[in-house]
Design a protein around this motif. Structure first.
Motif, PDB file in Angstrom:
ATOM      1  N   ARG A  60     -36.772  82.565  40.625  1.00  0.00           N
ATOM      2  CA  ARG A  60     -37.171  83.417  39.524  1.00  0.00           C
ATOM      3  C   ARG A  60     -36.098  83.256  38.587  1.00  0.00           C
ATOM      4  O   ARG A  60     -36.130  83.307  37.287  1.00  0.00           O
ATOM      5  CB  ARG A  60     -37.444  85.023  40.126  1.00  0.00           C
ATOM      6  N   ASP A  61     -34.732  83.506  39.198  1.00  0.00           N
ATOM      7  CA  ASP A  61     -33.642  83.709  38.251  1.00  0.00           C
ATOM      8  C   ASP A  61     -33.498  82.068  37.457  1.00  0.00           C
ATOM      9  O   ASP A  61     -33.194  82.100  36.447  1.00  0.00           O
ATOM     10  CB  ASP A  61     -32.219  84.103  38.754  1.00  0.00           C
ATOM     11  N   ALA A  62     -33.821  81.218  38.315  1.00  0.00           N
ATOM     12  CA  ALA A  62     -33.481  79.484  37.753  1.00  0.00           C
ATOM     13  C   ALA A  62     -34.701  79.576  36.686  1.00  0.00           C
ATOM     14  O   ALA A  62     -34.505  79.133  35.689  1.00  0.00           O
ATOM     15  CB  ALA A  62     -33.782  78.656  38.904  1.00  0.00           C
ATOM     16  N   LYS A  63     -36.013  79.970  36.945  1.00  0.00           N
ATOM     17  CA  LYS A  63     -37.198  80.006  35.956  1.00  0.00           C
ATOM     18  C   LYS A  63     -36.504  80.694  34.659  1.00  0.00           C
ATOM     19  O   LYS A  63     -36.831  79.863  33.519  1.00  0.00           O
ATOM     20  CB  LYS A  63     -38.346  80.498  36.660  1.00  0.00           C
ATOM     21  N   ARG A  64     -36.109  81.818  34.586  1.00  0.00           N
ATOM     22  CA  ARG A  64     -35.710  82.670  33.663  1.00  0.00           C
ATOM     23  C   ARG A  64     -34.506  82.125  32.923  1.00  0.00           C
ATOM     24  O   ARG A  64     -34.487  81.932  31.593  1.00  0.00           O
ATOM     25  CB  ARG A  64     -35.225  84.123  34.115  1.00  0.00           C
ATOM     26  N   ASP A  65     -33.540  81.554  33.396  1.00  0.00           N
ATOM     27  CA  ASP A  65     -32.446  80.768  32.957  1.00  0.00           C
ATOM     28  C   ASP A  65     -32.940  79.828  32.329  1.00  0.00           C
ATOM     29  O   ASP A  65     -32.294  79.328  31.215  1.00  0.00           O
ATOM     30  CB  ASP A  65     -31.179  80.336  33.800  1.00  0.00           C
ATOM     31  N   ALA A  66     -33.746  78.989  32.802  1.00  0.00           N
ATOM     32  CA  ALA A  66     -34.295  77.600  32.040  1.00  0.00           C
ATOM     33  C   ALA A  66     -34.990  78.046  30.754  1.00  0.00           C
ATOM     34  O   ALA A  66     -34.947  77.414  29.833  1.00  0.00           O
ATOM     35  CB  ALA A  66     -35.318  76.951  32.717  1.00  0.00           C
ATOM     36  N   TRP A  67     -35.775  79.156  30.962  1.00  0.00           N
ATOM     37  CA  TRP A  67     -36.394  79.592  29.636  1.00  0.00           C
ATOM     38  C   TRP A  67     -35.529  80.095  28.700  1.00  0.00           C
ATOM     39  O   TRP A  67     -35.593  79.664  27.377  1.00  0.00           O
ATOM     40  CB  TRP A  67     -37.630  80.993  30.004  1.00  0.00           C
ATOM     41  N   LEU A  68     -34.358  80.741  29.096  1.00  0.00           N
ATOM     42  CA  LEU A  68     -33.539  81.156  28.095  1.00  0.00           C
ATOM     43  C   LEU A  68     -32.574  80.095  27.523  1.00  0.00           C
ATOM     44  O   LEU A  68     -32.222  79.783  26.283  1.00  0.00           O
ATOM     45  CB  LEU A  68     -32.304  82.050  28.669  1.00  0.00           C
ATOM     46  N   ALA A  69     -32.520  78.944  28.305  1.00  0.00           N
ATOM     47  CA  ALA A  69     -31.841  77.723  27.658  1.00  0.00           C
ATOM     48  C   ALA A  69     -32.432  77.029  26.619  1.00  0.00           C
ATOM     49  O   ALA A  69     -31.866  76.530  25.701  1.00  0.00           O
ATOM     50  CB  ALA A  69     -31.505  76.854  28.925  1.00  0.00           C
ATOM     51  N   VAL A  70     -33.959  77.082  26.853  1.00  0.00           N
ATOM     52  CA  VAL A  70     -34.721  76.509  25.875  1.00  0.00           C
ATOM     53  C   VAL A  70     -34.518  77.454  24.392  1.00  0.00           C
ATOM     54  O   VAL A  70     -34.746  76.756  23.326  1.00  0.00           O
ATOM     55  CB  VAL A  70     -36.136  76.466  26.231  1.00  0.00           C
ATOM     56  N   GLN A  71     -34.289  78.575  24.348  1.00  0.00           N
ATOM     57  CA  GLN A  71     -34.086  79.636  23.425  1.00  0.00           C
ATOM     58  C   GLN A  71     -32.577  79.301  22.976  1.00  0.00           C
ATOM     59  O   GLN A  71     -32.117  79.994  21.906  1.00  0.00           O
ATOM     60  CB  GLN A  71     -34.206  80.892  23.734  1.00  0.00           C
ATOM     61  N   ASN A  72     -31.788  78.298  23.448  1.00  0.00           N
ATOM     62  CA  ASN A  72     -30.429  78.233  23.063  1.00  0.00           C
ATOM     63  C   ASN A  72     -29.571  79.366  23.559  1.00  0.00           C
ATOM     64  O   ASN A  72     -28.686  79.653  22.508  1.00  0.00           O
ATOM     65  CB  ASN A  72     -30.353  77.745  21.700  1.00  0.00           C
ATOM     66  N   ILE A  73     -29.755  79.914  24.585  1.00  0.00           N
ATOM     67  CA  ILE A  73     -28.828  81.213  24.969  1.00  0.00           C
ATOM     68  C   ILE A  73     -28.377  80.622  26.420  1.00  0.00           C
ATOM     69  O   ILE A  73     -29.066  80.400  27.361  1.00  0.00           O
ATOM     70  CB  ILE A  73     -29.756  82.266  25.287  1.00  0.00           C
ATOM     71  N   ARG A  74     -27.038  80.995  26.381  1.00  0.00           N
ATOM     72  CA  ARG A  74     -26.530  80.810  27.493  1.00  0.00           C
ATOM     73  C   ARG A  74     -26.328  81.967  28.530  1.00  0.00           C
ATOM     74  O   ARG A  74     -26.253  83.020  28.103  1.00  0.00           O
ATOM     75  CB  ARG A  74     -24.736  80.258  27.163  1.00  0.00           C
ATOM     76  N   VAL A  75     -26.371  81.747  29.823  1.00  0.00           N
ATOM     77  CA  VAL A  75     -26.271  82.862  30.886  1.00  0.00           C
ATOM     78  C   VAL A  75     -25.094  82.651  31.475  1.00  0.00           C
ATOM     79  O   VAL A  75     -24.810  81.530  32.267  1.00  0.00           O
ATOM     80  CB  VAL A  75     -27.616  82.687  31.679  1.00  0.00           C
ATOM     81  N   LEU A  76     -24.517  83.746  31.784  1.00  0.00           N
ATOM     82  CA  LEU A  76     -23.148  83.837  32.702  1.00  0.00           C
ATOM     83  C   LEU A  76     -23.655  84.762  33.666  1.00  0.00           C
ATOM     84  O   LEU A  76     -23.957  85.768  33.541  1.00  0.00           O
ATOM     85  CB  LEU A  76     -22.149  84.131  31.803  1.00  0.00           C
ATOM     86  N   ARG A  77     -23.306  84.399  34.958  1.00  0.00           N
ATOM     87  CA  ARG A  77     -23.813  85.225  36.158  1.00  0.00           C
ATOM     88  C   ARG A  77     -22.460  85.401  36.941  1.00  0.00           C
ATOM     89  O   ARG A  77     -21.747  84.434  37.068  1.00  0.00           O
ATOM     90  CB  ARG A  77     -24.712  84.359  37.107  1.00  0.00           C
ATOM     91  N   TYR A  78     -22.181  86.808  37.208  1.00  0.00           N
ATOM     92  CA  TYR A  78     -21.219  87.285  37.949  1.00  0.00           C
ATOM     93  C   TYR A  78     -21.815  87.926  39.197  1.00  0.00           C
ATOM     94  O   TYR A  78     -22.652  88.876  39.021  1.00  0.00           O
ATOM     95  CB  TYR A  78     -20.429  88.081  37.006  1.00  0.00           C
ATOM     96  N   PRO A  79     -21.394  87.875  40.661  1.00  0.00           N
ATOM     97  CA  PRO A  79     -21.719  88.556  41.442  1.00  0.00           C
ATOM     98  C   PRO A  79     -21.341  89.944  41.378  1.00  0.00           C
ATOM     99  O   PRO A  79     -19.975  90.226  40.957  1.00  0.00           O
ATOM    100  CB  PRO A  79     -20.731  87.900  42.678  1.00  0.00           C
ATOM    101  N   ALA A  80     -21.949  90.992  41.673  1.00  0.00           N
ATOM    102  CA  ALA A  80     -21.365  92.380  41.495  1.00  0.00           C
ATOM    103  C   ALA A  80     -20.281  92.864  42.275  1.00  0.00           C
ATOM    104  O   ALA A  80     -19.401  93.643  41.656  1.00  0.00           O
ATOM    105  CB  ALA A  80     -22.417  93.300  42.163  1.00  0.00           C
ATOM    106  N   LYS A  81     -19.706  92.089  43.424  1.00  0.00           N
ATOM    107  CA  LYS A  81     -18.656  92.188  43.860  1.00  0.00           C
ATOM    108  C   LYS A  81     -17.314  91.813  43.106  1.00  0.00           C
ATOM    109  O   LYS A  81     -16.282  92.552  43.149  1.00  0.00           O
ATOM    110  CB  LYS A  81     -18.728  91.554  45.260  1.00  0.00           C
ATOM    111  N   GLU A  82     -17.751  90.765  42.445  1.00  0.00           N
ATOM    112  CA  GLU A  82     -16.586  90.256  41.421  1.00  0.00           C
ATOM    113  C   GLU A  82     -16.205  91.110  40.308  1.00  0.00           C
ATOM    114  O   GLU A  82     -15.113  91.403  39.862  1.00  0.00           O
ATOM    115  CB  GLU A  82     -16.903  88.926  41.011  1.00  0.00           C
TER     116      GLU A  82
END
Length: 124
Positions: free
Chosen positions: A77-99
């Motif tokens: 689901r996250d990969a699908k959403r990230d792909a949709w955002l990439a088509v919108q020319n939006i970059r996604v940064l993901r960080y683990p909550a622990k970090e």
């Protein structure tokens, strides 16, 4: 370009703003008054999704991923959403909550540097 959310997404975003996790709250407090003058929205509805944090001028999303993001169908689901955002020319940064809890200052510096670079790219 404005990134609008569906009615369901806006309702979910409002609910999620009231239920932020400790790592999300820590990041929000750290980025909302940044020296670079970047404006972030928290729990922003975009299409059928809700983004943890969104900086519109930089077209940048920051996601704080808890343990649930590694289970079940969440990675897909996250990969699908990230792909949709990439088509919108939006970059996604993901960080683990622990970090987020262990290295908040470093994470904020990285987010700020990337956002400033992307903002200047879209302003020109």
């Amino acid at each position: 370009m404005r990134l609008d959310g569906s009615l369901t997404g806006r309702i979910n975003a409002k609910r999620l703003r009231k239920q932020m996790t400790a790592p999300e709250i820590a990041l929000w407090l750290a980025i909302r008054g940044n020296a670079a003058g970047l404006r972030f929205r928290r729990q922003h509805a975009a299409g059928g999704y809700v983004l943890d944090f969104y900086c519109a001028p930089a077209r940048l999303v920051i996601e704080v991923d808890g343990e649930a993001h590694n289970r079940g169908d969440r990675p897909e689901r996250d990969a699908k959403r990230d792909a949709w955002l990439a088509v919108q020319n939006i970059r996604v940064l993901r960080y683990p909550a622990k970090e987020m809890l262990a290295n908040l200052d470093d994470v904020v510096r990285q987010i700020t540097a990337i956002a400033v670079q992307r903002r200047s790219k879209f302003e020109s």
